[in-house]
Write a protein that holds these residues in place. Structure first.
Motif, mmCIF file in Angstrom:
data_model
loop_
_atom_site.group_PDB
_atom_site.id
_atom_site.type_symbol
_atom_site.label_atom_id
_atom_site.label_comp_id
_atom_site.label_asym_id
_atom_site.label_seq_id
_atom_site.Cartn_x
_atom_site.Cartn_y
_atom_site.Cartn_z
ATOM 1 N N GLN A 169 22.981 8.978 -0.387
ATOM 2 C CA GLN A 169 23.521 7.600 -1.270
ATOM 3 C C GLN A 169 22.209 6.478 -1.610
ATOM 4 O OE1 GLN A 169 27.613 5.799 -0.101
ATOM 5 N NE2 GLN A 169 28.240 7.567 -0.047
ATOM 6 N N LEU A 170 21.947 5.826 -0.702
ATOM 7 C CA LEU A 170 20.339 4.948 -0.800
ATOM 8 C C LEU A 170 19.397 5.463 -1.454
ATOM 9 C CD1 LEU A 170 19.670 2.097 0.146
ATOM 10 C CD2 LEU A 170 18.798 3.475 2.308
ATOM 11 N N GLN A 171 19.442 6.984 -1.361
ATOM 12 C CA GLN A 171 18.337 7.848 -1.980
ATOM 13 C C GLN A 171 18.472 7.551 -3.495
ATOM 14 O OE1 GLN A 171 17.601 11.141 -0.644
ATOM 15 N NE2 GLN A 171 15.546 11.767 -2.077
ATOM 16 N N VAL A 172 19.665 8.184 -3.888
ATOM 17 C CA VAL A 172 20.619 7.962 -4.837
ATOM 18 C C VAL A 172 20.331 6.659 -5.894
ATOM 19 C CG1 VAL A 172 22.606 9.056 -6.428
ATOM 20 C CG2 VAL A 172 22.058 10.305 -4.471
ATOM 21 N N ARG A 173 20.967 5.828 -5.401
ATOM 22 C CA ARG A 173 20.489 4.658 -5.954
ATOM 23 C C ARG A 173 19.137 3.587 -6.129
ATOM 24 N NH1 ARG A 173 26.151 1.914 -5.825
ATOM 25 N NH2 ARG A 173 26.912 2.607 -4.067
ATOM 26 N N HIS A 174 18.334 3.898 -5.367
ATOM 27 C CA HIS A 174 16.542 4.303 -5.376
ATOM 28 C C HIS A 174 16.002 4.539 -6.746
ATOM 29 C CE1 HIS A 174 15.692 1.544 -2.028
ATOM 30 N NE2 HIS A 174 16.323 2.653 -0.858
ATOM 31 N N GLN A 175 16.728 6.045 -6.542
ATOM 32 C CA GLN A 175 16.040 6.597 -7.559
ATOM 33 C C GLN A 175 17.099 5.498 -9.144
ATOM 34 O OE1 GLN A 175 17.962 10.738 -6.699
ATOM 35 N NE2 GLN A 175 16.365 11.358 -5.538
ATOM 36 N N ARG A 176 18.350 5.816 -9.350
ATOM 37 C CA ARG A 176 18.886 5.044 -10.195
ATOM 38 C C ARG A 176 18.337 3.678 -10.650
ATOM 39 N NH1 ARG A 176 21.118 6.102 -14.767
ATOM 40 N NH2 ARG A 176 23.027 4.076 -15.313
ATOM 41 N N LEU A 177 18.214 2.938 -9.615
ATOM 42 C CA LEU A 177 16.981 1.691 -10.246
ATOM 43 C C LEU A 177 15.623 1.406 -10.273
ATOM 44 C CD1 LEU A 177 17.019 -1.274 -9.574
ATOM 45 C CD2 LEU A 177 16.658 -0.888 -7.183
ATOM 46 N N VAL A 198 -2.088 -9.327 -15.429
ATOM 47 C CA VAL A 198 -0.143 -9.617 -15.163
ATOM 48 C C VAL A 198 -0.066 -10.989 -15.487
ATOM 49 C CG1 VAL A 198 1.554 -10.004 -13.356
ATOM 50 C CG2 VAL A 198 -0.196 -8.777 -12.623
ATOM 51 N N GLN A 199 1.146 -11.021 -16.272
ATOM 52 C CA GLN A 199 1.399 -12.586 -17.347
ATOM 53 C C GLN A 199 2.881 -12.747 -16.151
ATOM 54 O OE1 GLN A 199 1.927 -11.448 -21.509
ATOM 55 N NE2 GLN A 199 2.517 -13.741 -22.237
ATOM 56 N N LEU A 200 2.650 -13.601 -16.872
ATOM 57 C CA LEU A 200 3.981 -14.469 -15.888
ATOM 58 C C LEU A 200 4.448 -15.151 -16.702
ATOM 59 C CD1 LEU A 200 3.199 -15.034 -12.224
ATOM 60 C CD2 LEU A 200 4.330 -12.904 -12.563
ATOM 61 N N ARG A 201 5.349 -16.552 -16.073
ATOM 62 C CA ARG A 201 6.342 -17.202 -17.966
ATOM 63 C C ARG A 201 5.132 -18.261 -18.275
ATOM 64 N NH1 ARG A 201 8.462 -21.920 -16.652
ATOM 65 N NH2 ARG A 201 8.406 -21.688 -14.900
ATOM 66 N N ASP A 202 4.122 -19.106 -17.129
ATOM 67 C CA ASP A 202 4.038 -20.427 -17.531
ATOM 68 C C ASP A 202 2.373 -19.346 -17.301
ATOM 69 O OD1 ASP A 202 3.437 -19.747 -14.435
ATOM 70 O OD2 ASP A 202 4.501 -21.264 -13.864
ATOM 71 N N GLY A 203 1.752 -18.540 -17.466
ATOM 72 C CA GLY A 203 0.069 -18.198 -16.847
ATOM 73 C C GLY A 203 0.469 -16.902 -16.640
ATOM 74 N N ARG A 204 -2.182 -16.690 -16.342
ATOM 75 C CA ARG A 204 -1.731 -14.912 -16.027
ATOM 76 C C ARG A 204 -2.142 -15.160 -14.672
ATOM 77 N NH1 ARG A 204 -1.583 -11.810 -20.759
ATOM 78 N NH2 ARG A 204 -1.673 -12.855 -22.148
ATOM 79 N N LEU A 205 -2.829 -13.917 -14.219
ATOM 80 C CA LEU A 205 -2.646 -13.770 -13.082
ATOM 81 C C LEU A 205 -4.167 -12.327 -13.289
ATOM 82 C CD1 LEU A 205 -0.012 -13.772 -10.497
ATOM 83 C CD2 LEU A 205 -1.133 -15.674 -11.083
ATOM 84 N N ALA A 206 -5.064 -12.033 -12.120
ATOM 85 C CA ALA A 206 -5.790 -11.431 -12.352
ATOM 86 C C ALA A 206 -5.814 -10.948 -11.331
ATOM 87 C CB ALA A 206 -7.102 -11.512 -13.078
ATOM 88 N N VAL A 207 -5.592 -9.435 -10.968
ATOM 89 C CA VAL A 207 -4.923 -8.657 -9.688
ATOM 90 C C VAL A 207 -6.445 -7.350 -9.504
ATOM 91 C CG1 VAL A 207 -2.926 -9.979 -9.435
ATOM 92 C CG2 VAL A 207 -3.399 -7.430 -9.996
ATOM 93 N N THR A 208 -6.573 -6.843 -8.084
ATOM 94 C CA THR A 208 -7.196 -6.047 -8.004
ATOM 95 C C THR A 208 -5.779 -4.945 -6.857
ATOM 96 O OG1 THR A 208 -9.229 -6.363 -7.857
ATOM 97 C CG2 THR A 208 -8.833 -4.553 -6.999
ATOM 98 N N VAL A 209 -5.367 -3.609 -7.761
ATOM 99 C CA VAL A 209 -4.667 -2.814 -6.912
ATOM 100 C C VAL A 209 -5.388 -1.710 -5.149
ATOM 101 C CG1 VAL A 209 -3.223 -0.580 -7.361
ATOM 102 C CG2 VAL A 209 -3.455 -2.093 -8.975
ATOM 103 N N ASP A 210 -4.836 -3.081 -4.487
ATOM 104 C CA ASP A 210 -4.769 -2.352 -3.178
ATOM 105 C C ASP A 210 -4.650 -0.414 -2.539
ATOM 106 O OD1 ASP A 210 -6.449 -4.617 -2.973
ATOM 107 O OD2 ASP A 210 -4.412 -5.543 -2.082
ATOM 108 N N ALA A 211 -3.144 -1.220 -3.094
ATOM 109 C CA ALA A 211 -2.235 0.942 -3.019
ATOM 110 C C ALA A 211 -0.907 0.740 -3.836
ATOM 111 C CB ALA A 211 -1.832 0.675 -1.460
ATOM 112 N N VAL A 212 -1.517 2.033 -4.196
ATOM 113 C CA VAL A 212 0.051 2.631 -4.901
ATOM 114 C C VAL A 212 0.948 3.238 -4.504
ATOM 115 C CG1 VAL A 212 0.654 3.759 -6.719
ATOM 116 C CG2 VAL A 212 -1.769 3.195 -6.790
ATOM 117 N N ARG A 213 2.548 3.042 -4.036
ATOM 118 C CA ARG A 213 3.173 3.195 -3.413
ATOM 119 C C ARG A 213 4.513 3.865 -3.976
ATOM 120 N NH1 ARG A 213 2.722 -2.025 -0.742
ATOM 121 N NH2 ARG A 213 0.904 -1.730 0.972
ATOM 122 N N PRO A 214 4.454 4.358 -4.713
ATOM 123 C CA PRO A 214 5.569 5.307 -5.396
ATOM 124 C C PRO A 214 7.218 4.938 -4.887
ATOM 125 C CG PRO A 214 4.253 7.011 -5.271
ATOM 126 C CD PRO A 214 3.371 6.185 -3.517
ATOM 127 N N ALA A 215 7.931 4.968 -5.699
ATOM 128 C CA ALA A 215 9.233 4.777 -5.277
ATOM 129 C C ALA A 215 9.846 5.501 -4.358
ATOM 130 C CB ALA A 215 10.499 4.260 -6.293
#
Length: 475
Positions: free
Chosen positions: A320-328, A458-475
């Protein structure tokens, strides 16, 4: 002195006392003496114990108030009788006196028979039957039905009667579970009616049984006379218990048979009426047991199928948790796509609203300018009288129209700003969401679109962030 011998003559033979006779010889000699002495005689009497044998011969008893004699009428003689003899008929017969040698019984060999009038016993029976029937004591409407469930059977009979033993044997064989209570009473003789009435009263007052049997074996019409007693018949008519009458043989009828709730042809038949057949009850019980077992098996199979279906539908918490993660994840992807698709739309709508507002304002200004020019032209000309008044009214209307146009334009602008605010991506960012773009400004909708070490905006409500990807984690 020599003893004198006794001598007697039978027919043409002379016998002395010293000679020994067989029983057959004695009966034949006595029969000849009777035939020679009486010959053919005429006798008047009342018919009793009348029987028609399968051979066609009639056997009966002729009686009067103080005596009775057996009689036989052979088939050839019986065929000439022009009426149907019944118990109690007063008849006149022409008969020969004889002796039935096989048993040594004195009897009449009847050659003729004719009615001589009804007997006293039969007349009394017929009169009482007609009286009670006229009172309604024999009506079917006043009779009770036998109860469907009988647990206790009461029996009114003599303890010495063979009929009682027949009834007990039948009940024991057919339904040994029944409880039996015997209310003893004489079934023959002068004291019989009173004892029968007392026994019935005791059974009714004690209320121990579900049904009451009144039984007696067969006998002559006179032997059954106690069951024709008026007091007994009236007592049975008023009895609150269901009554079954089993008196005599199938051909015998008494007044208790007419007044009882149910008449059985014999005592044994009366016992069969009130007792279920044990073998039939066991068969019914076995049949119902098989039906119950089959029904329970069917119910268990149906519940087992429901259990299997529920088991297939039931998932473990991990599944059930796996199905909910997929749905999310699916919902998140759809949200990102929707934001990406709708992002240019507010800008376009804002531009369209701005253009429409500018056109409206330009139109209003041009219209106002034209009206002002026409007003100035009118002002330059000398105005007097009604014309001056119309000019003043026109100026007032122009001022009001110009103010209303500006007010409406301002309200449309406010509504447009409110609509833009509702659909603006910035409002979504205010709830904690972000817009992610790569170094080329392209929106990222999936984690698979990013790579390790890639710079992102990364654009937020009140500004932007310059970030670098350290790792890619699939759901």
């Amino acid at each position: 002195m020599k003893q004198q011998e006794s001598v007697f003559t039978a027919g043409s033979k002379a016998f002395t006392a010293e000679q020994a006779l067989t029983v057959g010889q004695l009966n034949r000699m006595a029969g000849r003496v009777l035939q020679d002495t009486f010959g053919v005689v005429k006798v008047v009497g009342e018919l009793s114990n009348f029987t028609r044998a399968a051979s066609g011969h009639w056997y009966f008893t002729l009686k009067d108030a103080g005596a009775a004699v057996r009689a036989v009428m052979f088939r050839s003689a019986a065929a000439r009788v022009d009426f149907r003899p019944r118990e109690g008929d007063q008849v006149e017969v022409l008969a020969r006196v004889s002796l039935y040698e096989a048993r040594g019984d004195f009897q009449l060999g009847v050659e003729r028979m004719q009615l001589a009038g009804a007997g006293d016993v039969w007349q009394r029976f017929a009169r009482l039957k007609a009286l009670l029937q006229a009172e309604g004591l024999f009506d079917a409407g006043r009779k009770q039905l036998l109860p469907p469930d009988i647990h206790t059977v009461g029996i009114v009979s003599s303890l010495k009667a063979a009929a009682l033993q027949d009834v007990l044997t039948t009940l024991r064989r057919r339904a040994p579970q029944l409880r039996v209570i015997i209310y003893p009473a004489a079934v023959q003789g002068q004291q019989a009616p009173a004892e029968l009435i007392a026994a019935i009263g005791a059974a009714e007052s004690r209320q121990e049984c579900d049904v009451l049997l009144v039984v007696r074996g067969g006998g002559s019409f006179e032997d059954l006379d106690a069951f024709n007693h008026e007091g007994l018949v009236r007592r049975l008519a008023g009895c609150s218990l269901p009554v079954v009458s089993g008196v005599g043989h199938e051909s015998d009828f008494t007044l208790t048979d007419f007044v009882a709730d149910v008449r059985a042809p014999t005592p044994t038949a009366a016992a069969e009426l009130v007792s279920p057949d044990r073998r039939q009850a066991l068969q019914q019980l076995a049949h119902r047991g098989h039906r119950l077992a089959a029904g329970m098996q069917h119910q268990l199979e149906r519940l087992a199928q429901r259990l299997d279906m529920a088991e297939r539908l039931l998932r473990s918490p991990g599944q059930q948790l796996q199905v909910r993660h997929q749905r999310l994840a699916q919902l998140a992807g759809r949200l990102s796509q929707a934001m990406t698709c709708r992002l240019p739309s507010p800008q376009q709508r804002l531009e369209r609203q701005t253009e429409r507002l500018q056109r409206s304002m330009t139109t209003c200004l041009a219209d106002s300018r034209n009206r002002l020019q026409r007003g100035e032209t009118l002002l330059r000309a000398p105005q007097t009288g009604p014309a001056a008044f119309r000019l003043q009214r026109a100026e007032e209307r122009l001022a009001q129209a110009s103010g209303l146009n500006w007010q409406r334009a301002a309200q449309r602008l406010d509504r447009a700003e409110t609509s833009l605010g509702l659909i603006s991506p910035l409002a979504v960012l205010g709830r904690g969401y972000a817009i992610v773009r790569d170094e080329n400004g392209r929106l990222l909708a999936s984690a698979a679109d990013a790579a390790t070490g890639q710079p992102l905006d990364v654009q937020l409500r009140d500004g932007r962030l310059a970030v670098t990807v350290d790792a890619v984690r699939p759901a």
